[in-house]
Design a protein around this motif. Structure first.
Motif, PDB file in Angstrom:
ATOM      1  N   CYS A  33      28.741  41.601   0.018  1.00  0.00           N
ATOM      2  CA  CYS A  33      29.670  42.274   1.167  1.00  0.00           C
ATOM      3  C   CYS A  33      30.074  41.257   2.163  1.00  0.00           C
ATOM      4  N   LEU A  66      32.843  45.379   4.613  1.00  0.00           N
ATOM      5  CA  LEU A  66      31.966  45.899   5.220  1.00  0.00           C
ATOM      6  C   LEU A  66      32.326  47.216   5.832  1.00  0.00           C
ATOM      7  N   MET A 129      24.762  40.663   1.554  1.00  0.00           N
ATOM      8  CA  MET A 129      25.200  41.450   2.715  1.00  0.00           C
ATOM      9  C   MET A 129      25.386  40.694   4.151  1.00  0.00           C
TER      10      MET A 129
END
Length: 242
Positions: A33, A66, A129
């Motif tokens: 991400c 995101l 992420m």
């Protein structure tokens, strides 16, 4: 939670790119991400250079964006999606079948959230992420007060986010709501990475990392994430207790 303080933004950006390279070399089909904005721009520049120099192959990876301003998309100036296209996916010549963004123009935003959840479930869990931090401690568009256990969701924007967000637009733009990966994904990611640069972020970084863990400062969730990495430059780290 590992905190890495780098001399300047450029060194922080190189360190962030190195984390991605290490992840992809360990697992070529990683699901990652990426955020948009000033904080990751240098990282993207280095990753593109790494790909062109043959240091890493990102062609087998899957990627998700995101967050996004509700009502905007890849053709709109100032959108998160357009930023990621221009700074990363277009120069990378990425296979866009491997990339998922929120449909923030959807009539049914709940369905758009479920669509993103389904993509992550299919290709995940998230291996990495990467996020920035807002001036109010938000992560993605998870504003203060957001439940730590939400997956993808949409919600009204805080006033400070609306004001700071104008820097991405050439003219005053009405921003009312955001759609975002939730903080539950940050908890489930194999590695969570926070990027912050500049003295203007020093106060909120200190609150997030040295203060109480609270929904009022969403970024404080990083204190609960054992495998997380915080990449700062000296300016952003200036108020931390060393």
């Amino acid at each position: 939670m590992k905190i890495s303080i780098n001399k300047d933004y450029d060194k922080m950006s190189r360190a962030a790119a190195d984390l991605v390279v290490e992840q992809v070399k360990a697992k070529p089909g990683s699901l990652i991400c990426f955020p948009s904005g000033d904080s990751p721009a240098g990282m993207f520049k280095y990753l593109i250079e790494d790909v062109k120099a043959g240091r890493v192959d990102l062609s087998q990876c899957y990627f998700v964006g995101l967050d996004e301003w509700v009502g905007l998309g890849k053709d709109d100036d100032g959108s998160c999606t357009k930023f990621l296209y221009e700074h990363f996916f277009t120069p990378l010549q990425a296979d866009m079948a491997r990339v998922k963004f929120f449909d923030a123009k959807a009539k049914d935003l709940d369905a758009a959230c479920l669509d993103m959840d389904a993509f992550i479930k299919l290709h995940g869990p998230l291996d990495m992420m990467i996020v920035g931090i807002g001036m109010n401690g938000h992560i993605g568009l998870n504003e203060p007060g957001t439940d730590f256990n939400l997956y993808c969701h949409h919600a009204p924007l805080a006033q400070v986010t609306v004001e700071v967000g104008q820097k991405y637009f050439k003219k005053q733009t009405a921003l009312t709501e955001g759609i975002t990966l939730g903080l539950k994904y940050l908890q489930e990611a194999k590695t969570a990475v926070l990027l912050a640069a500049g003295a203007k972020k020093a106060g909120i970084i200190q609150q997030a990392l040295d203060g109480d863990i609270s929904q009022h400062i969403p970024a404080s969730i990083f204190q609960t994430l054992p495998s997380s990495v915080i990449l700062l430059d000296e300016g952003a780290a200036g108020d931390l207790a060393h």
